[in-house]
Design a protein around this motif. Structure first.
Motif, PDB file in Angstrom:
ATOM      1  N   ALA A 112       1.591  -4.859   2.404  1.00  0.00           N
ATOM      2  CA  ALA A 112       1.366  -4.601   1.607  1.00  0.00           C
ATOM      3  C   ALA A 112       1.712  -3.625   0.641  1.00  0.00           C
ATOM      4  CB  ALA A 112       0.335  -5.512   0.871  1.00  0.00           C
ATOM      5  N   ASP A 113       0.770  -2.492   1.692  1.00  0.00           N
ATOM      6  CA  ASP A 113       1.023  -0.956   1.090  1.00  0.00           C
ATOM      7  C   ASP A 113       1.995  -0.676   2.033  1.00  0.00           C
ATOM      8  OD1 ASP A 113      -1.250  -1.020   0.282  1.00  0.00           O
ATOM      9  OD2 ASP A 113      -2.667  -1.316   2.489  1.00  0.00           O
ATOM     10  N   TYR A 114       1.962  -0.619   3.013  1.00  0.00           N
ATOM     11  CA  TYR A 114       3.698  -0.390   3.117  1.00  0.00           C
ATOM     12  C   TYR A 114       4.233  -1.172   2.552  1.00  0.00           C
ATOM     13  CZ  TYR A 114       8.241  -0.930   5.122  1.00  0.00           C
ATOM     14  OH  TYR A 114       9.285  -1.093   5.994  1.00  0.00           O
ATOM     15  N   ALA A 115       4.417  -2.070   2.081  1.00  0.00           N
ATOM     16  CA  ALA A 115       5.636  -2.268   0.775  1.00  0.00           C
ATOM     17  C   ALA A 115       5.975  -1.862  -0.296  1.00  0.00           C
ATOM     18  CB  ALA A 115       5.598  -3.871   1.105  1.00  0.00           C
ATOM     19  N   ARG A 116       4.702  -1.245  -0.644  1.00  0.00           N
ATOM     20  CA  ARG A 116       4.846  -0.812  -1.882  1.00  0.00           C
ATOM     21  C   ARG A 116       4.827   0.308  -1.838  1.00  0.00           C
ATOM     22  NH1 ARG A 116       0.142  -3.941  -2.454  1.00  0.00           N
ATOM     23  NH2 ARG A 116      -1.364  -2.716  -1.874  1.00  0.00           N
ATOM     24  N   ALA A 117       4.353   1.306  -0.978  1.00  0.00           N
ATOM     25  CA  ALA A 117       4.972   2.669  -0.799  1.00  0.00           C
ATOM     26  C   ALA A 117       6.777   2.881  -0.490  1.00  0.00           C
ATOM     27  CB  ALA A 117       4.026   3.554   0.503  1.00  0.00           C
ATOM     28  N   ALA A 118       7.405   2.243   0.182  1.00  0.00           N
ATOM     29  CA  ALA A 118       8.626   1.755   1.320  1.00  0.00           C
ATOM     30  C   ALA A 118       9.582   1.358  -0.763  1.00  0.00           C
ATOM     31  CB  ALA A 118       8.941   0.409   1.600  1.00  0.00           C
TER      32      ALA A 118
END
Length: 126
Positions: A112-118
């Protein structure tokens, strides 16, 4: 079918540490994300982060291969990705490793953190 999706940075950072820091010689690190997720779970996280209606539609391996071929993917890559997909479907990647924590001293990044950063960087904008 679940997989512990991992942020590419959580692959790169242990590799750099293993090659540049003392204490890693002879060690093997099983790298993974912090939780098991289905492809549907991952797509839901991407949809939330992107603020878009995105859905996962499962395909048979044959339909997946046909879609890749229709997009011009070379046959060797079609076979490779279908083989990986089958491995995931069989549960062969359904484990959470501790390699990121052991190699870096911190937990792996959550998908989820990766998805938000992307999403902040413009991924999935249409």
């Amino acid at each position: 079918m679940q997989e512990a999706f991992i942020d590419a940075e959580d692959i790169a950072e242990p590799a750099v540490a293993a090659h540049t820091e003392d204490g890693h010689a002879g060690r093997c690190y099983e790298l993974s994300g912090p939780r098991l997720m289905t492809f549907g779970d991952a797509v839901l996280e991407i949809a939330r982060a992107a603020g878009r209606d995105i859905r996962y539609v499962p395909l048979t391996p044959e339909a997946y291969a046909d879609e890749q071929r229709a997009q011009g993917v070379p046959e060797e890559w079609v076979r490779l990705s279908v083989g990986l997909y089958e491995h995931v479907r069989s549960g062969g990647l359904a484990s959470v490793g501790d390699g990121v924590r052991r190699s870096l001293g911190r937990a792996p990044r959550d998908f989820a953190d990766y998805a938000r950063a992307a999403a902040r960087q413009g991924a999935w904008t249409g």
